[in-house]
Design a protein around this motif. Structure first.
Motif, PDB file in Angstrom:
ATOM      1  N   HIS A 217       0.917  -1.126   0.214  1.00  0.00           N
ATOM      2  CA  HIS A 217       0.045   0.084   0.155  1.00  0.00           C
ATOM      3  C   HIS A 217       0.932   1.339   0.009  1.00  0.00           C
ATOM      4  O   HIS A 217       2.132   1.208   0.454  1.00  0.00           O
ATOM      5  N   MET A 218       0.136   2.392  -0.333  1.00  0.00           N
ATOM      6  CA  MET A 218       0.758   3.625  -0.350  1.00  0.00           C
ATOM      7  C   MET A 218       0.265   4.547   0.962  1.00  0.00           C
ATOM      8  O   MET A 218      -0.836   4.511   1.012  1.00  0.00           O
ATOM      9  N   HIS A 219       1.211   4.762   1.882  1.00  0.00           N
ATOM     10  CA  HIS A 219       0.899   5.565   3.212  1.00  0.00           C
ATOM     11  C   HIS A 219       0.993   6.931   2.916  1.00  0.00           C
ATOM     12  O   HIS A 219       2.069   7.427   2.315  1.00  0.00           O
ATOM     13  N   ILE A 220       0.081   7.547   2.862  1.00  0.00           N
ATOM     14  CA  ILE A 220       0.176   9.329   2.975  1.00  0.00           C
ATOM     15  C   ILE A 220      -0.394   9.798   4.349  1.00  0.00           C
ATOM     16  O   ILE A 220      -1.189   9.069   4.853  1.00  0.00           O
ATOM     17  N   ASP A 221       0.213  10.915   4.615  1.00  0.00           N
ATOM     18  CA  ASP A 221       0.034  11.648   5.758  1.00  0.00           C
ATOM     19  C   ASP A 221       0.172  13.143   5.642  1.00  0.00           C
ATOM     20  O   ASP A 221       1.000  13.431   4.955  1.00  0.00           O
ATOM     21  N   LEU A 222      -0.161  13.832   6.642  1.00  0.00           N
ATOM     22  CA  LEU A 222      -0.067  15.189   6.897  1.00  0.00           C
ATOM     23  C   LEU A 222       0.545  15.404   8.312  1.00  0.00           C
ATOM     24  O   LEU A 222       0.385  16.467   8.957  1.00  0.00           O
ATOM     25  N   ALA A 223       1.678  14.877   8.359  1.00  0.00           N
ATOM     26  CA  ALA A 223       2.587  14.847   9.717  1.00  0.00           C
ATOM     27  C   ALA A 223       3.078  16.136   9.679  1.00  0.00           C
ATOM     28  O   ALA A 223       3.672  16.713   8.724  1.00  0.00           O
ATOM     29  N   PRO A 224       2.868  16.896  11.145  1.00  0.00           N
ATOM     30  CA  PRO A 224       3.682  18.222  10.849  1.00  0.00           C
ATOM     31  C   PRO A 224       5.331  18.218  10.609  1.00  0.00           C
ATOM     32  O   PRO A 224       6.025  17.382  11.420  1.00  0.00           O
ATOM     33  N   ARG A 225       5.739  18.838   9.946  1.00  0.00           N
ATOM     34  CA  ARG A 225       6.987  18.936   9.340  1.00  0.00           C
ATOM     35  C   ARG A 225       7.658  20.476   9.166  1.00  0.00           C
ATOM     36  O   ARG A 225       6.782  21.259   8.833  1.00  0.00           O
ATOM     37  N   ARG A 226       8.944  20.661   9.066  1.00  0.00           N
ATOM     38  CA  ARG A 226       9.279  22.200   8.497  1.00  0.00           C
ATOM     39  C   ARG A 226       8.545  22.276   7.359  1.00  0.00           C
ATOM     40  O   ARG A 226       8.445  21.434   6.449  1.00  0.00           O
ATOM     41  N   PRO A 227       8.242  23.721   7.083  1.00  0.00           N
ATOM     42  CA  PRO A 227       7.636  23.924   5.858  1.00  0.00           C
ATOM     43  C   PRO A 227       8.528  23.763   4.694  1.00  0.00           C
ATOM     44  O   PRO A 227       9.727  23.593   4.372  1.00  0.00           O
ATOM     45  N   GLY A 228       7.845  22.890   3.652  1.00  0.00           N
ATOM     46  CA  GLY A 228       8.357  22.465   2.330  1.00  0.00           C
ATOM     47  C   GLY A 228       9.101  21.157   2.653  1.00  0.00           C
ATOM     48  O   GLY A 228       9.485  20.586   1.666  1.00  0.00           O
ATOM     49  N   SER A 229       9.256  20.392   3.953  1.00  0.00           N
ATOM     50  CA  SER A 229       9.712  19.195   3.989  1.00  0.00           C
ATOM     51  C   SER A 229       8.960  18.117   3.857  1.00  0.00           C
ATOM     52  O   SER A 229       7.740  18.189   4.506  1.00  0.00           O
ATOM     53  N   HIS A 230       9.406  17.108   3.376  1.00  0.00           N
ATOM     54  CA  HIS A 230       8.618  15.774   3.008  1.00  0.00           C
ATOM     55  C   HIS A 230       9.598  14.653   3.229  1.00  0.00           C
ATOM     56  O   HIS A 230      10.964  14.820   3.090  1.00  0.00           O
ATOM     57  N   TYR A 231       8.872  13.669   3.784  1.00  0.00           N
ATOM     58  CA  TYR A 231       9.649  12.225   3.733  1.00  0.00           C
ATOM     59  C   TYR A 231       8.940  11.289   3.109  1.00  0.00           C
ATOM     60  O   TYR A 231       7.775  10.874   3.411  1.00  0.00           O
ATOM     61  N   CYS A 232       9.572  10.877   2.158  1.00  0.00           N
ATOM     62  CA  CYS A 232       9.014  10.220   0.808  1.00  0.00           C
ATOM     63  C   CYS A 232       9.968   8.733   0.561  1.00  0.00           C
ATOM     64  O   CYS A 232      11.216   9.209   0.336  1.00  0.00           O
ATOM     65  N   ARG A 233       9.700   7.861   0.637  1.00  0.00           N
ATOM     66  CA  ARG A 233      10.250   6.559   0.464  1.00  0.00           C
ATOM     67  C   ARG A 233       9.383   5.691  -0.331  1.00  0.00           C
ATOM     68  O   ARG A 233       8.654   5.110   0.066  1.00  0.00           O
ATOM     69  N   TRP A 234      10.184   4.921  -1.439  1.00  0.00           N
ATOM     70  CA  TRP A 234       9.274   3.847  -2.186  1.00  0.00           C
ATOM     71  C   TRP A 234      10.563   3.517  -3.130  1.00  0.00           C
ATOM     72  O   TRP A 234      11.369   4.146  -3.597  1.00  0.00           O
TER      73      TRP A 234
END
Length: 174
Positions: free
Chosen positions: A154-171
């Motif tokens: 599956h693809m997990h998506i979330d809106l975790a609070p992060r620094r502006p413009g920061s994303h954590y993406c792994r696949w």
């Protein structure tokens, strides 16, 4: 309730548990494309209204644009877990998951009109890598096959609070 992009209804807030809970809980039944066509959402579960809005905007835009062709239209988006009061990856003692706040949604795949499907993690009918890249521009966290053993199907998506413009993406696509 229906807005220009989503059919959703208010949901009853889950009983409070330490660290878990949802502000503005909703469930989604359909995404409404700009052309007015509805795409049903199977088993969306309860999530925060903010996540529902972001998911609906993405699904009506890039998501469907990437997956559809002239002859292949999405009928249903098949989802998995949304709200669930639990630690990350269900590992005892781990940090609380964004699912525990109604701030995450798992996407298993799509069903197309005519019966075809594309499933995350299925080598025979894979979801295109472009979909993951698009999700990463929209959501704070995107995990999928190749990120770890917990996200192989599956693809997990979330809106975790992060620094502006920061994303954590792994696949990693097969």
């Amino acid at each position: 309730m229906t807005s220009g992009q989503v059919e959703a209804r208010r949901a009853v807030a889950p009983p409070p548990r330490p660290g878990c809970g949802i502000d503005e809980p909703v469930t989604i039944s359909a995404i409404i494309r700009p052309d007015g066509r509805k795409i049903s959402v199977a088993a969306s579960g309860v999530m925060r209204c903010a996540l529902a809005k972001e998911f609906a905007t993405w699904a009506a835009g890039d998501f469907s644009t990437i997956l559809e062709t002239d002859s292949r239209k999405i009928e249903t988006i098949v989802t998995g877990s949304s709200y669930e009061c639990r630690p990350r990856n269900r590992v005892a003692g781990a940090k609380l998951s964004e699912h525990a706040k109604g701030n995450a949604l798992d996407i298993r795949g799509v069903k197309f009109s005519g019966g075809a499907h594309a499933l995350v993690g299925d080598k025979a009918s894979p979801v295109p890598e472009a979909l993951f890249a698009s999700a990463c521009k929209t959501f704070a966290t995107v995990l999928g096959p190749g990120s770890d053993s917990y996200h192989e199907d599956h693809m997990h998506i979330d809106l975790a609070p992060r620094r502006p413009g920061s994303h954590y993406c792994r696949w990693q696509m097969p």
